[in-house]
Design a protein around this motif. Structure first.
Motif, short mmCIF file in Angstrom:
data_model
loop_
_atom_site.label_atom_id
_atom_site.label_comp_id
_atom_site.label_asym_id
_atom_site.label_seq_id
_atom_site.Cartn_x
_atom_site.Cartn_y
_atom_site.Cartn_z
N SER A 80 0.84 -1.20 0.00
CA SER A 80 0.00 0.00 0.00
C SER A 80 0.87 1.25 0.00
O SER A 80 1.90 1.32 0.68
CB SER A 80 -0.91 0.00 1.22
OG SER A 80 -1.54 1.25 1.37
N VAL A 81 0.45 2.25 -0.77
CA VAL A 81 1.20 3.50 -0.84
C VAL A 81 1.23 4.19 0.52
O VAL A 81 2.21 4.89 0.86
CB VAL A 81 0.60 4.42 -1.92
CG1 VAL A 81 -0.81 4.84 -1.55
CG2 VAL A 81 1.45 5.65 -2.15
N VAL A 82 0.20 3.98 1.33
CA VAL A 82 0.18 4.58 2.67
C VAL A 82 1.26 3.94 3.54
O VAL A 82 1.98 4.64 4.28
CB VAL A 82 -1.21 4.42 3.30
CG1 VAL A 82 -1.21 4.95 4.74
CG2 VAL A 82 -2.26 5.12 2.47
N VAL A 83 1.40 2.62 3.45
CA VAL A 83 2.42 1.93 4.24
C VAL A 83 3.80 2.38 3.82
O VAL A 83 4.68 2.64 4.66
CB VAL A 83 2.26 0.41 4.08
CG1 VAL A 83 3.38 -0.33 4.80
CG2 VAL A 83 0.91 -0.05 4.62
N ARG A 84 4.03 2.49 2.52
CA ARG A 84 5.34 2.94 2.04
C ARG A 84 5.63 4.37 2.49
O ARG A 84 6.76 4.70 2.88
CB ARG A 84 5.39 2.85 0.51
CG ARG A 84 5.65 1.46 -0.02
CD ARG A 84 5.70 1.45 -1.53
NE ARG A 84 4.37 1.57 -2.12
CZ ARG A 84 4.14 1.74 -3.40
NH1 ARG A 84 5.14 1.84 -4.25
NH2 ARG A 84 2.91 1.83 -3.87
N THR A 85 4.63 5.22 2.45
CA THR A 85 4.83 6.60 2.86
C THR A 85 5.12 6.69 4.35
O THR A 85 5.98 7.48 4.78
CB THR A 85 3.60 7.44 2.51
OG1 THR A 85 3.33 7.33 1.10
CG2 THR A 85 3.82 8.89 2.84
N LEU A 86 4.42 5.91 5.15
CA LEU A 86 4.71 5.90 6.58
C LEU A 86 6.11 5.39 6.86
O LEU A 86 6.79 5.86 7.79
CB LEU A 86 3.67 5.03 7.32
CG LEU A 86 2.25 5.60 7.37
CD1 LEU A 86 1.30 4.59 7.99
CD2 LEU A 86 2.22 6.91 8.15
N GLY A 87 6.57 4.44 6.06
CA GLY A 87 7.95 3.98 6.19
C GLY A 87 8.94 5.09 5.91
O GLY A 87 9.95 5.26 6.63
N TRP A 88 8.67 5.90 4.87
CA TRP A 88 9.54 7.03 4.58
C TRP A 88 9.47 8.08 5.69
O TRP A 88 10.48 8.73 5.99
CB TRP A 88 9.14 7.67 3.24
CG TRP A 88 9.78 7.01 2.07
CD1 TRP A 88 9.20 6.20 1.15
CD2 TRP A 88 11.16 7.11 1.70
NE1 TRP A 88 10.12 5.77 0.22
CE2 TRP A 88 11.33 6.32 0.53
CE3 TRP A 88 12.26 7.77 2.23
CZ2 TRP A 88 12.56 6.19 -0.11
CZ3 TRP A 88 13.49 7.64 1.59
CH2 TRP A 88 13.63 6.86 0.44
N ALA A 89 8.31 8.25 6.30
CA ALA A 89 8.20 9.20 7.42
C ALA A 89 9.10 8.78 8.58
O ALA A 89 9.72 9.63 9.24
CB ALA A 89 6.74 9.29 7.87
N ILE A 90 9.17 7.47 8.83
CA ILE A 90 10.06 6.98 9.89
C ILE A 90 11.52 7.20 9.51
O ILE A 90 12.35 7.61 10.34
CB ILE A 90 9.77 5.50 10.17
CG1 ILE A 90 8.34 5.33 10.72
CG2 ILE A 90 10.78 4.92 11.15
CD1 ILE A 90 7.91 3.89 10.85
N LEU A 91 11.86 6.94 8.26
CA LEU A 91 13.24 7.09 7.82
C LEU A 91 13.70 8.55 7.83
O LEU A 91 14.85 8.85 8.13
CB LEU A 91 13.41 6.52 6.40
CG LEU A 91 13.32 5.01 6.25
CD1 LEU A 91 13.37 4.63 4.77
CD2 LEU A 91 14.47 4.32 6.99
N MET A 92 12.77 9.47 7.51
CA MET A 92 13.15 10.87 7.36
C MET A 92 13.04 11.69 8.65
O MET A 92 13.37 12.87 8.64
CB MET A 92 12.26 11.53 6.29
CG MET A 92 12.48 11.03 4.90
SD MET A 92 11.37 11.85 3.73
CE MET A 92 11.91 11.11 2.19
N GLY A 93 12.57 11.09 9.71
CA GLY A 93 12.43 11.83 10.96
C GLY A 93 13.77 12.32 11.50
O GLY A 93 14.85 11.88 11.06
N ASN A 94 13.72 13.25 12.44
CA ASN A 94 14.96 13.78 13.03
C ASN A 94 15.79 12.68 13.68
O ASN A 94 17.02 12.76 13.74
CB ASN A 94 14.63 14.87 14.05
CG ASN A 94 14.09 16.12 13.39
OD1 ASN A 94 14.37 16.38 12.22
ND2 ASN A 94 13.32 16.90 14.13
#
Length: 293
Positions: free
Chosen positions: A120-134
Motif C-alpha cells: 500500500s502507498v500509505v504503508v510505504r509513505t509511513l515507512g519514509w516518514a520513519i526514515l526521514m524523521g529527526n
C-alpha cells in the motif's frame, strides 16, 4: 439473398455488442462520476445554506483569479516535474542495467524493483516518514558519517515529498522503458560496436532513439500520478505544504465547499489531460521519425 444482405450488418455490429458490457462499466464507473463532479463545480455555495441549486462561474473565477491557488498549482506542477525528472534520471539507467543481467539475477532484481507496487502507498509513505524523521535512519547515518552537524529537516518539506514519490512511482518508469527495450534487437547494438563506434555513441545514436517512446510513456504516467497524488503529500507534507489534491480534499471535508473542491479537481484533470495529449503528440512524432528511418 435476405440472409446474405443481413450478414454484413451483423458482422459490423458484433464488435460493438461484444464490447458493450465493458463500455457500460466504463460509463458507469468513470464518465458518470466525472460528469457529476463537473456539474457540481458550477453550483453556487453559501456558508450557511450549503450547496445551492444555482449555477455560476464564480468558483472558476475564484480559483483562476486567486494567487493562493496559483501557488498551489505551480507547486504541484513543480513537484510532478521534479519526480518525473528523477524517475527518468534513475529509472532509465536502472532498466538498462537490468536488461543486461542474466537469469536468474534479472528476474530477481525485477521482482525487487516492482515489489513495492504490492505494498500500500500509505504503508510505504509511513515507512519514509520513519526514515526521514529527526531521529530516523537517514539522519542518524548522516550524523554518524559526519556529513551533517544536526538533523536535516526532511519531513514536512517538498524535498521529502519528492523523494518518497520518486520511490513510489519509479516502477512505472521501469515498466515503460522495459517494454521499449524488449522491442530492441540486440544485434543492432552489436553491429554498431563491430563497425567501430564507441559504446557511448552506440547508446546515444542507436539505443536512446528507440527507447525514447518508452521514456515518454513512462513520463506521462509518472507525471499524471505525481500531480494527482494525495497520500504521500498529505502524510509527508503536512497541513501547510498543500498541493492540488490535498486542497480539494480540504474543501470537500473541512470547509464542506463541495463546488469549490469540484472546481479544483476539474482544473487538475484538465491540466493533466492537456499535458498528456501534448506528450502523446511527441510520442507519435517520435515513432513516425523512427519508422521513417
Amino acid at each position: 439473398m435476405a440472409a446474405d444482405a443481413l450478414k454484413p450488418r451483423s458482422t459490423a455490429a458484433a464488435p460493438w455488442l461484444m464490447s458493450a458490457p465493458a463500455l457500460l462499466l466504463f460509463l458507469g464507473l468513470l464518465l458518470v462520476p466525472l460528469t457529476m463532479t463537473g456539474l457540481l463545480s458550477f453550483n453556487a455555495f453559501d456558508g450557511s445554506r450549503g450547496v445551492l441549486p444555482e449555477y455560476t462561474l464564480a468558483n472558476y473565477a475564484d480559483v483562476l483569479g486567486d494567487e493562493y491557488y496559483h501557488e498551489i498549482f505551480l507547486r504541484t506542477g513543480g513537484m510532478a516535474l521534479a519526480v518525473t525528472f528523477l524517475c527518468v534520471l534513475f529509472g532509465v539507467p536502472e532498466t538498462l542495467i537490468l536488461a543486461r543481467m542474466r537469469s536468474p539475477w534479472r528476474s530477481l532484481f525485477l521482482v525487487v524493483i516492482l515489489g513495492p507496487l504490492l505494498i500500500s502507498v500509505v504503508v510505504r509513505t509511513l515507512g519514509w516518514a520513519i526514515l526521514m524523521g529527526n531521529n530516523g535512519l537517514i539522519n542518524e547515518a548522516l550524523l554518524a558519517l559526519g556529513l551533517a552537524d544536526s538533523p536535516v529537516k526532511m519531513l514536512f518539506t517538498m524535498t521529502g515529498v519528492v523523494i518518497a514519490l520518486t520511490h513510489v512511482l519509479m516502477p512505472f518508469m521501469v515498466i515503460s522503458v522495459w517494454a521499449a527495450l524488449l522491442k530492441l534487437d540486440p544485434q543492432i547494438e552489436n553491429a554498431g560496436l563491430s563497425l567501430g563506434a564507441k559504446p557511448l555513441t552506440v547508446f546515444r545514436r542507436v539505443i536512446l532513439p528507440q527507447i525514447v517512446p518508452g521514456v515518454l510513456s513512462g513520463s506521462i504516467i509518472v507525471f499524471a500520478l505525481a500531480a494527482s497524488a494525495f497520500a504521500t503529500p498529505s502524510i509527508l507534507g503536512g497541513r501547510r505544504l498543500k498541493v492540488v489534491a490535498t486542497t480539494a480534499y480540504d474543501e470537500f471535508l473541512s470547509t464542506l465547499n463541495w463546488p469549490l473542491g469540484a472546481t479544483i479537481a476539474v482544473l487538475l484533470l484538465i491540466a493533466n489531460v492537456v499535458i498528456i495529449l501534448g506528450c502523446n503528440r511527441l510520442i507519435e512524432r517520435r515513432y513516425s521519425a523512427v519508422f521513417d528511418r
